[in-house]
Scaffold this motif. Structure first.
Motif, PDB file in Angstrom:
ATOM      1  N   ALA A 323      46.592   2.647  73.309  1.00 26.30           N
ATOM      2  CA  ALA A 323      47.177   3.989  73.265  1.00 26.30           C
ATOM      3  C   ALA A 323      47.206   4.512  71.830  1.00 26.30           C
ATOM      4  N   ILE A 324      47.560   3.644  70.897  1.00 25.10           N
ATOM      5  CA  ILE A 324      47.591   4.053  69.486  1.00 25.10           C
ATOM      6  C   ILE A 324      46.174   4.370  69.000  1.00 25.10           C
ATOM      7  N   GLU A 325      45.207   3.550  69.407  1.00 30.03           N
ATOM      8  CA  GLU A 325      43.809   3.808  69.038  1.00 30.03           C
ATOM      9  C   GLU A 325      43.342   5.152  69.591  1.00 30.03           C
ATOM     10  N   PHE A 326      43.656   5.412  70.861  1.00 31.62           N
ATOM     11  CA  PHE A 326      43.248   6.684  71.475  1.00 31.62           C
ATOM     12  C   PHE A 326      43.980   7.856  70.822  1.00 31.62           C
ATOM     13  N   TYR A 327      45.264   7.667  70.558  1.00 33.48           N
ATOM     14  CA  TYR A 327      46.058   8.712  69.911  1.00 33.48           C
ATOM     15  C   TYR A 327      45.488   9.065  68.538  1.00 33.48           C
ATOM     16  N   ASP A 328      45.152   8.047  67.763  1.00 33.24           N
ATOM     17  CA  ASP A 328      44.604   8.300  66.425  1.00 33.24           C
ATOM     18  C   ASP A 328      43.329   9.129  66.489  1.00 33.24           C
ATOM     19  N   LEU A 329      42.492   8.852  67.495  1.00 29.33           N
ATOM     20  CA  LEU A 329      41.235   9.586  67.621  1.00 29.33           C
ATOM     21  C   LEU A 329      41.486  11.042  68.007  1.00 29.33           C
ATOM     22  N   LEU A 330      42.366  11.270  68.972  1.00 34.49           N
ATOM     23  CA  LEU A 330      42.644  12.625  69.432  1.00 34.49           C
ATOM     24  C   LEU A 330      43.355  13.442  68.357  1.00 34.49           C
ATOM     25  N   SER A 331      44.386  12.876  67.772  1.00 30.26           N
ATOM     26  CA  SER A 331      45.211  13.644  66.836  1.00 30.26           C
ATOM     27  C   SER A 331      44.508  13.905  65.511  1.00 30.26           C
ATOM     28  N   SER A 332      43.455  13.133  65.218  1.00 34.49           N
ATOM     29  CA  SER A 332      42.656  13.380  64.008  1.00 34.49           C
ATOM     30  C   SER A 332      41.621  14.472  64.217  1.00 34.49           C
ATOM     31  N   PHE A 333      41.444  14.895  65.467  1.00 31.10           N
ATOM     32  CA  PHE A 333      40.416  15.876  65.853  1.00 31.10           C
ATOM     33  C   PHE A 333      39.004  15.325  65.688  1.00 31.10           C
ATOM     34  N   ASP A 334      38.843  14.017  65.543  1.00 30.99           N
ATOM     35  CA  ASP A 334      37.497  13.450  65.489  1.00 30.99           C
ATOM     36  C   ASP A 334      36.815  13.554  66.857  1.00 30.99           C
ATOM     37  N   PHE A 335      37.620  13.503  67.892  1.00 24.86           N
ATOM     38  CA  PHE A 335      37.135  13.597  69.272  1.00 24.86           C
ATOM     39  C   PHE A 335      38.214  14.296  70.076  1.00 24.86           C
ATOM     40  N   MET A 336      37.797  15.087  71.056  1.00 25.84           N
ATOM     41  CA  MET A 336      38.788  15.706  71.928  1.00 25.84           C
ATOM     42  C   MET A 336      38.352  15.552  73.376  1.00 25.84           C
ATOM     43  N   ALA A 337      39.285  15.096  74.201  1.00 28.89           N
ATOM     44  CA  ALA A 337      39.024  14.992  75.629  1.00 28.89           C
ATOM     45  C   ALA A 337      38.943  16.383  76.240  1.00 28.89           C
ATOM     46  N   SER A 338      38.396  16.471  77.434  1.00 29.16           N
ATOM     47  CA  SER A 338      38.222  17.760  78.094  1.00 29.16           C
ATOM     48  C   SER A 338      39.558  18.304  78.580  1.00 29.16           C
ATOM     49  N   THR A 339      39.553  19.579  78.929  1.00 22.62           N
ATOM     50  CA  THR A 339      40.783  20.258  79.324  1.00 22.62           C
ATOM     51  C   THR A 339      41.490  19.593  80.502  1.00 22.62           C
ATOM     52  N   PRO A 340      40.824  19.228  81.609  1.00 19.18           N
ATOM     53  CA  PRO A 340      41.568  18.565  82.691  1.00 19.18           C
ATOM     54  C   PRO A 340      42.244  17.274  82.249  1.00 19.18           C
ATOM     55  N   THR A 341      41.599  16.534  81.371  1.00 21.38           N
ATOM     56  CA  THR A 341      42.209  15.303  80.864  1.00 21.38           C
ATOM     57  C   THR A 341      43.450  15.623  80.043  1.00 21.38           C
ATOM     58  N   LEU A 342      43.375  16.633  79.205  1.00 23.96           N
ATOM     59  CA  LEU A 342      44.531  17.029  78.397  1.00 23.96           C
ATOM     60  C   LEU A 342      45.653  17.579  79.274  1.00 23.96           C
ATOM     61  N   PHE A 343      45.292  18.341  80.283  1.00 21.68           N
ATOM     62  CA  PHE A 343      46.301  18.871  81.200  1.00 21.68           C
ATOM     63  C   PHE A 343      47.064  17.752  81.917  1.00 21.68           C
ATOM     64  N   ASN A 344      46.317  16.775  82.435  1.00 23.46           N
ATOM     65  CA  ASN A 344      46.859  15.928  83.494  1.00 23.46           C
ATOM     66  C   ASN A 344      47.052  14.458  83.147  1.00 23.46           C
ATOM     67  N   ALA A 345      46.560  13.987  82.003  1.00 26.46           N
ATOM     68  CA  ALA A 345      46.735  12.572  81.659  1.00 26.46           C
ATOM     69  C   ALA A 345      48.215  12.246  81.522  1.00 26.46           C
ATOM     70  N   GLY A 346      48.614  11.127  82.106  1.00 27.62           N
ATOM     71  CA  GLY A 346      50.004  10.695  82.021  1.00 27.62           C
ATOM     72  C   GLY A 346      50.930  11.413  82.977  1.00 27.62           C
ATOM     73  N   THR A 347      50.381  12.238  83.863  1.00 24.79           N
ATOM     74  CA  THR A 347      51.211  12.958  84.828  1.00 24.79           C
ATOM     75  C   THR A 347      51.158  12.253  86.178  1.00 24.79           C
ATOM     76  N   LEU A 348      51.889  12.784  87.146  1.00 25.52           N
ATOM     77  CA  LEU A 348      51.941  12.161  88.467  1.00 25.52           C
ATOM     78  C   LEU A 348      50.617  12.271  89.210  1.00 25.52           C
ATOM     79  N   ARG A 349      49.830  13.287  88.905  1.00 26.67           N
ATOM     80  CA  ARG A 349      48.519  13.457  89.538  1.00 26.67           C
ATOM     81  C   ARG A 349      47.463  13.589  88.443  1.00 26.67           C
ATOM     82  N   PRO A 350      47.011  12.459  87.927  1.00 25.83           N
ATOM     83  CA  PRO A 350      46.085  12.499  86.785  1.00 25.83           C
ATOM     84  C   PRO A 350      44.649  12.818  87.199  1.00 25.83           C
ATOM     85  N   GLN A 351      44.409  14.093  87.576  1.00 25.06           N
ATOM     86  CA  GLN A 351      43.039  14.530  87.850  1.00 25.06           C
ATOM     87  C   GLN A 351      42.425  14.867  86.499  1.00 25.06           C
TER      88      GLN A 351
END
Length: 947
Positions: A323-351
């Motif tokens: 999680a820390i590795e993934f967080y570092d990548l996202l928060s550095s803006f080196d890589f960004m996941a797609s909008t559905p992933t950003l919307f729904n990751a960690g939620t009750l319905r992770p589409q």
């Protein structure tokens, strides 16, 4: 002619701050009165009393009110001077120069009178201002904290100052204002300065952060709370578990997340990365991504990135470390996941998946199941591509009723309306693209679907459409031969054939039709149909042009199925059937973060791609699937689509012009590196987790990588023009792929990245720069965008000043006609419509050789003609492109040239629309109606590609 407030409001909810600081309700009729007086003063009572002037005054009033209300947003309060500024701008833009001059002179006279009155009158200091606290009580306005927040927002940013922000903000304060209005005032003040200095976009974002912190911290703690950026270094770790608790209680976050080591994760948060946002990016997150309940956002930026990272790491063995590795990548803006992933990751319905591709069966059960599937897939932010080719055509026999089919079009109307009805919870419009092969007997009606004329029951004004074009059709076009249209119920195998097999079967059916063995068919001249395709592309923006054969011949998965269509944005090329719905999970590398003055930072890029591919692979197992066919397909083939964004920014950082061989070479080398590490990481994941189940028999299993599949395409259609050079050690990787296998059937696809590139503050996908100074519109509002790299280079040469800003506005963000700018800068900062589109195709072709899927490739033509478009699309086909996306052309409508200062509204109304040509040899005549119709504008807030 001076505007004064009225006690009778006609625009409810908006308030006006008078010069003495008092506040009254806003009355637009006073604007009408002031404008009428201005016309009276210049034209006299007879002329000013005419119906013409009445209509002009009313139109000008509407313009002013629209500009004011769009600008103020949630504050709903503006200053008397703002109103007068907008009146002046409206007069100038409407070219009523004499009236504007009289109005300006009158304002100056009144200002002098007020100054004289003030000098002659001794007054006490104005009473201190108060603000309304959360409980409704009035408390003294804390001007010290206001100054502290503004000064903190300017720290470590060059060429910005707190003074002008504070001056403008205080001008818009009044006694009894709310906390929200107080927080909005400096944000709006800083926004007006962005055109002068791009770093004010960071200042605006930091001021928005202060507002967000107060909102989120107050909500999670249950008591009024605010914090400066400096204080967040200690507040973030304690806030983080509170945030998760609130989210879980609101049933917005998966309770599994509270079982992580929250102290460890809270300590890993990096508050300083909050400062990396520009205003457009943070406002977009605030409006559409951050979790909220009861109308309150309670998710702060670093908590947002960690929530997404935790959602993607939930099944890892050491999930905190991942999680820390993934967080570092996202928060550095080196890589960004797609909008559905950003919307729904960690939620009750992770589409978390971005794209779904379906094939529609030729029966009512299949057709309406496809429509239902569209609704279920779109509900949680999926973009859809439907293959409608199997559905029989108009006039085909229906055995069950002994009647004739009405063709595919009526069912497309149903699919269109379903896409509008299911709008992804209001986060963004539901969107679908329908694909039809060029031999289908309904193809000509299909081309007309987006027209604004004709029977509206046979029109789909909101659905995207695309041609799925076989190579044989393009060969008939080049030979000026005949083309035969069939109904698929009589030629069912054509749907699944491509290459030599398609050619043999198709020609066999032509012979059969000629002998009377086929009932529903029609012969057309191939070139006439091609011209109609281009004509409709011009008139309506659709259908897009995509190529069936390269998508299939180069597909790694040809051994287990056929690619029948692409997706909503034309970058996904996966197999579909009645039993399999293709799914793809997307994310994009920020190329700008991986270049230095010396070129690509290959070590950093390898690390980014390695972590990103693991995140994308995790999506497949975590994903919430709304239909079983999608789950079965995704688990069987495990495709992902790693793409890129910030390509234009990277070129400009390196001083490379897009329209150059050097840029094509950079596109080649950068994509080669991404491809190498994406494939290598998939091999590593296969060693750790196992091969994807359908690996055996794939091109991968035979040691044929994307660079090798070019040979297969050349064998199928000799005379191709794809480059096949390479620089990395592919032989070693080829052996690893054969021996170890792949975790993913597909690894790469370049998506539009329209929204996630805004979040990261970089250029969209592989797009050339639209303009160097413009106003961008999306679902979050209007935002001034300035090319910061250009400003940096102009400053280094002593060329950035008020005159340059004015010139940029006048020339619509283009520097090509500004004489004092050197030619080398003009080349590097040429805008999309100044670049020969052939260079866009060349760069795309050089990337395509490394990609196992496709690219969302927009093409730009400033002055389209039939000849230009015919040449461009034939070039795209010969260069081996699998798909193309929007074709954009400048609007013929006059471009507004006026200051952005003080408005930040949609003043620079340059828009571009998709256009094509009525015939391959005829010039095109773009009408204003065509340019501003249903076709996509570059800054259209409702366009999927602009989001």
């Amino acid at each position: 002619m001076e505007l004064e407030p009225s006690p009778v409001p006609t625009e409810p909810g908006y308030r006006l701050i008078r010069r003495n600081g008092s506040v009254t309700l806003f009355d637009p009729t006073k604007i009408t009165v002031a404008l009428t007086k201005a016309f009276l003063a210049v034209e006299g009572s007879t002329a000013a009393g005419s119906r013409r002037v009445h209509d002009v005054v009313q139109d000008l009033t509407d313009q002013v009110v629209s500009a004011l209300t769009r600008r103020v947003g949630e504050g709903r309060t503006f200053h008397i001077e703002d109103v007068q500024d907008q009146v002046e701008l409206a007069l100038m833009r409407s070219e009523h120069h004499k009236i504007a001059r009289a109005y300006v002179l009158y304002r100056e006279e009144r200002a002098k009178e007020r100054a004289a009155d003030k000098a002659a009158t001794t007054k006490d200091a104005p009473p201190p201002l108060h603000m309304k606290a959360e409980d409704g009580s009035l408390v003294p306005l804390d001007e010290v904290r206001l100054a502290t927040i503004v000064e903190e927002a300017c720290v470590r940013l060059d060429a910005v100052s707190a003074a002008p922000i504070l001056t403008e903000a205080k001008r818009n304060l009044y006694d009894g204002l709310s906390l929200d209005e107080l927080s909005l005032a400096p944000i709006m003040a800083a926004r007006t300065l962005v055109e002068q200095e791009p770093n004010y976009a960071f200042v605006s974002a930091r001021l928005l952060l202060d507002r967000l912190r107060r909102e989120a911290l107050t909500f999670v703690s249950g008591r009024p709370e605010q914090a400066t950026q400096a204080e967040m270094a200690t507040r973030y770790p304690s806030y983080f578990p509170e945030f998760l608790r609130v989210g879980i209680e609101a049933e917005l976050i998966d309770p599994e997340l509270k079982r992580f080591d929250l102290d460890r994760l809270g300590a890993a948060l990096k508050p300083e990365r909050d400062l990396n946002f520009q205003y457009l990016g943070l406002q977009t997150l605030y409006d559409r991504y951050f979790l909220h309940t009861q109308g309150k956002r309670f998710e702060l930026p670093q908590a947002f990135f960690m929530r997404v990272a935790m959602g993607l790491a939930v099944r890892e063995i050491d999930r905190e470390a991942r999680a820390i590795e993934f967080y570092d990548l996202l928060s550095s803006f080196d890589f960004m996941a797609s909008t559905p992933t950003l919307f729904n990751a960690g939620t009750l319905r992770p589409q978390l998946s971005s794209c779904f591709l379906t094939t529609v069966s030729d029966d009512l059960d299949g057709i309406f199941k496809a429509v239902k599937d569209n609704a279920l897939l779109a509900k949680y932010s999926g973009g859809l591509g439907n293959d409608w080719t199997p559905v029989r055509g108009l006039g085909a026999h229906i055995k069950g009723t002994n009647g004739e089919s009405q063709g595919v079009v009526p069912f497309l109307k149903v699919a269109n309306d379903t896409a509008i009805a299911v709008n992804q919870g209001g986060k963004r419009k539901g969107a679908v693209c329908a694909y039809l092969e060029t031999w289908h007997v309904d193809i000509e009606e299909f081309l007309d679907l987006r027209k604004n004329t004709g029977d509206d029951r046979r029109r789909t004004h909101d659905m995207n459409t695309a041609n799925w074009v076989p190579d044989l059709f393009m060969q008939r076009v080049e030979a000026d031969g005949e083309w035969t249209l069939f109904s698929p119920d009589e030629v069912p195998d054509l749907h699944d054939l491509y290459g030599a097999a398609f050619k043999a079967a198709y020609e066999g059916y032509e012979t059969k039709a000629a002998s009377g063995g086929i009932k529903v068919f029609r012969k057309v001249r191939a070139l006439d149909l091609w011209r109609k395709i281009l004509t409709m592309l011009f008139e309506t923006g659709h259908p897009w042009v995509t190529f069936k054969d390269p998508c299939n011949i180069r597909s790694p998965q040809g051994h287990v199925g056929v690619v029948h269509s692409s997706n909503l944005c034309t970058e996904i090329t996966l197999n579909t059937s009645k039993d399999e719905v293709a799914v793809c999970n997307l994310g994009s590398v920020n190329l700008l973060n991986h270049v230095t003055e010396n070129g690509l930072d290959l070590e950093r890029l390898a690390k980014t791609v390695g972590t990103a591919m693991r995140m994308l692979d995790n999506v497949i197992d975590i994903n919430f699937y709304t239909i079983p066919e999608a789950r079965a397909s995704n688990l069987r083939h495990r495709p992902v689509g790693l793409g890129l964004m910030g390509f234009q920014d990277a070129l400009q950082r390196l001083g490379i012009a897009y329209a150059s061989q050097e840029a094509a070479d950079f596109a080649d080398r950068s994509m080669e590196a991404i491809s190498y590490h994406a494939i290598s990481t998939s091999v590593d994941l296969a060693a750790e987790r196992g091969r994807y189940p359908s690996f055996e028999g794939s091109l991968w299993s035979r040691g044929i990588l994307p660079i090798d599949s070019i040979r297969l395409l050349e064998e199928a259609r000799p005379g191709g023009e794809m480059d096949s050079s390479s620089t990395l050690d592919w032989e070693v990787l080829r052996k690893r792929v054969k021996n170890t296998g792949m975790r993913n059937s597909n690894t790469m696809a370049i998506a539009p990245t329209a929204t996630i590139s805004n979040i990261c503050g970089v250029s969209q996908s592989i797009e050339p720069a639209y303009q160097n100074l413009f106003v961008k519109s999306n679902m979050s509002g209007d935002f001034t965008v300035v090319n910061a790299q250009l400003v940096h280079d102009l400053k280094s040469r002593g060329l950035w000043d008020e005159v340059m800003i004015s010139d940029l506005k006048y020339f619509d963000g283009s520097i090509g006609q500004i004489d004092r700018i050197p030619d080398d800068l003009k080349a590097v900062y040429a805008t999309a419509f100044e670049i020969d589109a052939a260079w866009l195709v060349e760069a795309a072709s050089r990337r395509q050789k490394w990609i196992d899927q496709a690219q969302s490739l927009n093409l730009y033509i400033a002055n389209p003609s039939g000849k230009k478009l015919d040449k461009l699309y034939r070039l795209a086909w010969r260069k081996g492109l699998k798909t193309t996306y929007y074709l954009r052309s400048r609007s013929a409508t006059h471009v507004e040239k006026s200051t952005l200062k003080g408005t930040d509204g949609k003043l620079n109304a340059v828009s571009s629309v998709i256009a094509a040509a009525p015939a391959a040899s005829e010039p095109i005549a773009v009408t204003a109606d065509a340019a501003w119709g249903k076709a996509c504008a570059i800054d259209d807030p409702e366009c999927e590609a602009c989001q």
